[in-house]
Design an enzyme around this catalytic site. Sequence first.
Site, PDB file in Angstrom:
ATOM      1  N   ASP A  70    -111.740  30.573  18.748  1.00  0.00           N
ATOM      2  CA  ASP A  70    -113.177  30.409  18.502  1.00  0.00           C
ATOM      3  C   ASP A  70    -113.712  31.627  17.737  1.00  0.00           C
ATOM      4  OD1 ASP A  70    -115.971  29.208  19.435  1.00  0.00           O
ATOM      5  OD2 ASP A  70    -116.010  31.350  19.916  1.00  0.00           O
TER       6      ASP A  70
ATOM      7  N   LYS B  75    -119.065  25.698  14.092  1.00  0.00           N
ATOM      8  CA  LYS B  75    -118.276  26.763  13.414  1.00  0.00           C
ATOM      9  C   LYS B  75    -116.881  26.288  13.066  1.00  0.00           C
ATOM     10  CE  LYS B  75    -117.363  27.094  17.856  1.00  0.00           C
ATOM     11  NZ  LYS B  75    -118.191  26.978  19.041  1.00  0.00           N
TER      12      LYS B  75
ATOM     13  N   LYS C 149    -115.358  32.146  13.709  1.00  0.00           N
ATOM     14  CA  LYS C 149    -116.601  32.879  13.432  1.00  0.00           C
ATOM     15  C   LYS C 149    -116.331  34.087  12.532  1.00  0.00           C
ATOM     16  CE  LYS C 149    -118.588  31.250  17.756  1.00  0.00           C
ATOM     17  NZ  LYS C 149    -118.680  31.499  19.209  1.00  0.00           N
TER      18      LYS C 149
ATOM     19  N   VAL D   1    -122.572  30.888  14.280  1.00  0.00           N
ATOM     20  CA  VAL D   1    -122.087  32.182  14.772  1.00  0.00           C
ATOM     21  C   VAL D   1    -123.239  32.843  15.519  1.00  0.00           C
ATOM     22  CG1 VAL D   1    -121.017  34.394  14.184  1.00  0.00           C
ATOM     23  CG2 VAL D   1    -120.663  32.418  12.694  1.00  0.00           C
TER      24      VAL D   1
ATOM     25  N   ARG E 244    -122.435   9.179  22.161  1.00  0.00           N
ATOM     26  CA  ARG E 244    -121.271   8.319  22.397  1.00  0.00           C
ATOM     27  C   ARG E 244    -121.550   7.363  23.556  1.00  0.00           C
ATOM     28  NH1 ARG E 244    -116.262  11.875  22.170  1.00  0.00           N
ATOM     29  NH2 ARG E 244    -117.683  13.089  23.446  1.00  0.00           N
TER      30      ARG E 244
HETATM   31  N1  LIG Z   1    -123.668  24.718  23.544  1.00  0.00           N
HETATM   32  C1  LIG Z   1    -123.891  25.868  22.948  1.00  0.00           C
HETATM   33  O1  LIG Z   1    -124.386  26.805  23.551  1.00  0.00           O
HETATM   34  C2  LIG Z   1    -123.554  26.046  21.490  1.00  0.00           C
HETATM   35  C3  LIG Z   1    -123.779  27.309  20.875  1.00  0.00           C
HETATM   36  C4  LIG Z   1    -123.508  27.464  19.517  1.00  0.00           C
HETATM   37  C5  LIG Z   1    -122.989  26.407  18.797  1.00  0.00           C
HETATM   38  N2  LIG Z   1    -122.744  25.208  19.440  1.00  0.00           N
HETATM   39  C6  LIG Z   1    -122.181  24.127  18.646  1.00  0.00           C
HETATM   40  O2  LIG Z   1    -123.091  23.016  18.672  1.00  0.00           O
HETATM   41  C7  LIG Z   1    -122.366  21.801  18.611  1.00  0.00           C
HETATM   42  C8  LIG Z   1    -122.787  20.920  19.795  1.00  0.00           C
HETATM   43  O3  LIG Z   1    -122.469  21.595  21.001  1.00  0.00           O
HETATM   44  P1  LIG Z   1    -122.990  21.051  22.408  1.00  0.00           P
HETATM   45  O4  LIG Z   1    -122.731  22.154  23.383  1.00  0.00           O
HETATM   46  O5  LIG Z   1    -124.352  20.494  22.288  1.00  0.00           O
HETATM   47  O6  LIG Z   1    -121.938  19.874  22.673  1.00  0.00           O
HETATM   48  P2  LIG Z   1    -122.063  18.685  23.748  1.00  0.00           P
HETATM   49  O7  LIG Z   1    -123.015  19.040  24.825  1.00  0.00           O
HETATM   50  O8  LIG Z   1    -120.676  18.319  24.098  1.00  0.00           O
HETATM   51  O9  LIG Z   1    -122.736  17.505  22.907  1.00  0.00           O
HETATM   52  C9  LIG Z   1    -122.031  16.799  21.936  1.00  0.00           C
HETATM   53  C10 LIG Z   1    -122.808  15.524  21.636  1.00  0.00           C
HETATM   54  O10 LIG Z   1    -122.162  14.807  20.595  1.00  0.00           O
HETATM   55  C11 LIG Z   1    -121.916  13.464  21.004  1.00  0.00           C
HETATM   56  N3  LIG Z   1    -120.659  13.029  20.409  1.00  0.00           N
HETATM   57  C12 LIG Z   1    -119.508  13.731  20.321  1.00  0.00           C
HETATM   58  N4  LIG Z   1    -118.561  12.988  19.703  1.00  0.00           N
HETATM   59  C13 LIG Z   1    -119.139  11.808  19.397  1.00  0.00           C
HETATM   60  C14 LIG Z   1    -118.694  10.619  18.783  1.00  0.00           C
HETATM   61  N5  LIG Z   1    -117.438  10.525  18.319  1.00  0.00           N
HETATM   62  N6  LIG Z   1    -119.555   9.604  18.634  1.00  0.00           N
HETATM   63  C15 LIG Z   1    -120.835   9.713  19.087  1.00  0.00           C
HETATM   64  N7  LIG Z   1    -121.326  10.814  19.681  1.00  0.00           N
HETATM   65  C16 LIG Z   1    -120.477  11.840  19.851  1.00  0.00           C
HETATM   66  C17 LIG Z   1    -121.833  13.513  22.519  1.00  0.00           C
HETATM   67  O11 LIG Z   1    -122.156  12.238  23.042  1.00  0.00           O
HETATM   68  P3  LIG Z   1    -122.212  11.980  24.636  1.00  0.00           P
HETATM   69  O12 LIG Z   1    -123.342  12.834  25.135  1.00  0.00           O
HETATM   70  O13 LIG Z   1    -122.496  10.545  24.758  1.00  0.00           O
HETATM   71  O14 LIG Z   1    -120.875  12.412  25.156  1.00  0.00           O
HETATM   72  C18 LIG Z   1    -122.884  14.580  22.832  1.00  0.00           C
HETATM   73  O15 LIG Z   1    -124.171  13.979  22.902  1.00  0.00           O
HETATM   74  C19 LIG Z   1    -120.878  22.192  18.604  1.00  0.00           C
HETATM   75  O16 LIG Z   1    -120.410  22.266  17.281  1.00  0.00           O
HETATM   76  C20 LIG Z   1    -120.878  23.573  19.220  1.00  0.00           C
HETATM   77  O17 LIG Z   1    -119.775  24.365  18.796  1.00  0.00           O
HETATM   78  C21 LIG Z   1    -123.019  25.010  20.747  1.00  0.00           C
END
Ligand SMILES: NC(=O)c1ccc[n+]([C@@H]2O[C@H](COP(=O)([O-])OP(=O)(O)OC[C@H]3O[C@@H](n4cnc5c(N)ncnc54)[C@H](OP(=O)(O)O)[C@@H]3O)[C@@H](O)[C@H]2O)c1
Length: 423
Positions: free
Chosen positions: A198, A102, A202, A129, A44
């Site tokens: 959450d 999820k 799951k 999950v 974004r």
């Molecule tokens: N983090 C974990 O440990 C973890 C574990 C299991 C599952 N997950 C899942 O993995 C997914 C990602 O998690 P995350 O922790 O990596 O999230 P995050 O750090 O918030 O990253 C989200 C990314 O998506 C981009 N984004 C979001 N909305 C957007 C939009 N409308 N247009 C363009 N870009 C957009 C953001 O851009 P910007 O960087 O520019 O804001 C960011 O780069 C989620 O579904 C989460 O539930 C995460």
Amino acid sequence: MRVGVGILGGGTVGGTLARKLLDDHEVIASKSGVELALVKVAVRDMAKPRAFPAEYATDDLESVVDDPSVKLVVELMGGLEPARSLVLRALAQGKAVVTANKELVAADGPELFQEAASHGVSLLFEAAVGGGIPLIRPLSESLAGERLTRVLGIVNGTTNFILSAMDSEGRDYADVLEEAQRLGYAEADPTADVGGGDAAAKAAILAALAFGVWVGGDGVYREGITEIQTDDIEFGRRLGYCIKLLAVGEDTPAGVAVRVHPAMVPLDHPLASVRGAHNAVFVEGPAVGDLLFMGPGAGGDPTATAVLGDVIDAARELLAGTQVVPRIQFGAGRLAEFEQVLSQFYIRLEVADAPGVLAQIAGVFGDHGVSIRSVWQEGRGGAATLLLVTHEATEGDQQAALDAIRSLDTVRQVAAAIRVIGS
Ligand SMILES: NC(=O)c1ccc[n+]([C@@H]2O[C@H](COP(=O)([O-])OP(=O)(O)OC[C@H]3O[C@@H](n4cnc5c(N)ncnc54)[C@H](OP(=O)(O)O)[C@@H]3O)[C@@H](O)[C@H]2O)c1
């Protein structure tokens, strides 16, 4: 043979995955036989520092999906929209999709997997999950032929961190939540974690994998951990239990029951030793016995590793040119009415310390078909704390008994009613 990969989202997981694809390119190719070529990463905010070189970043989401050199789209943005529309757009073009979302799978799974099936491409979600724990693949492949009877999961690291700290340090919920927020284990708005939302998403996914029955995230009965008190952690321990927030899926005579709630778990159960932000899922089947999957449920590296496994798997299928059959089914199945589900309860009552009170309370439970397994009483002046553990009875009967107990003059308060999980 090369497979072009486009990533939607370059944050914690997406950024780590992009870096892995670039840094480990050769190792991946020599280990897996597929050459993965990172094409673009959609974000974004183009000004944010990234874990991957800036030339890969774009803020044009659709251009990543539509790029002809992208054959495989990885959705790591989170949330429902625009993730949902972009996943459907990729599938409609015959591109394989991998997601860790999820929320999206639990809300729109049937529609997304139908779209993937109609184009014969993969839609994989190992990290949705249990983060880095290999769990979806064992459930959907290795155990696909087993008639699983029960799945019990600690699937939310934030609540497990909070409950573990309350248990080991005797601190109350609000105090530990504040610390978890400071350490980055809990979001500024912790509702989805502590309220059980959450874990419910799951639980819906686990139930679809284990039993082929779809309830959807919104259809899962849920209770969070906000009412858990240190007194019950202490009393529970004296009775041989610890408290965990569990996602429970069970194949019962009344149908498949899926729910999320705090539970008293026997201290000798494998889930009792899962502490801190770890996740674990305990699976029971008549032929396979008991299986425990445990590990890091979140974090950039573990989660990106699970996502990368899916990317390699999907790339192999693309290269083989096979029509892919979805690994998850969404049968209507027979879902149990919650009132019919059998539960066992730990109940803490604050009562008047007077003769006949215990007999009166036992009588009310008996009138509702609930029998009592054990009782423990501690008097303090004119009041007493009464701890009861019931035998199994239906949720409907247990709740009706609790309502009747609440209306007794001798009962000052039903201070806690927490389900007990049998070992
Ligand atoms: N983090 C974990 O440990 C973890 C574990 C299991 C599952 N997950 C899942 O993995 C997914 C990602 O998690 P995350 O922790 O990596 O999230 P995050 O750090 O918030 O990253 C989200 C990314 O998506 C981009 N984004 C979001 N909305 C957007 C939009 N409308 N247009 C363009 N870009 C957009 C953001 O851009 P910007 O960087 O520019 O804001 C960011 O780069 C989620 O579904 C989460 O539930 C995460």
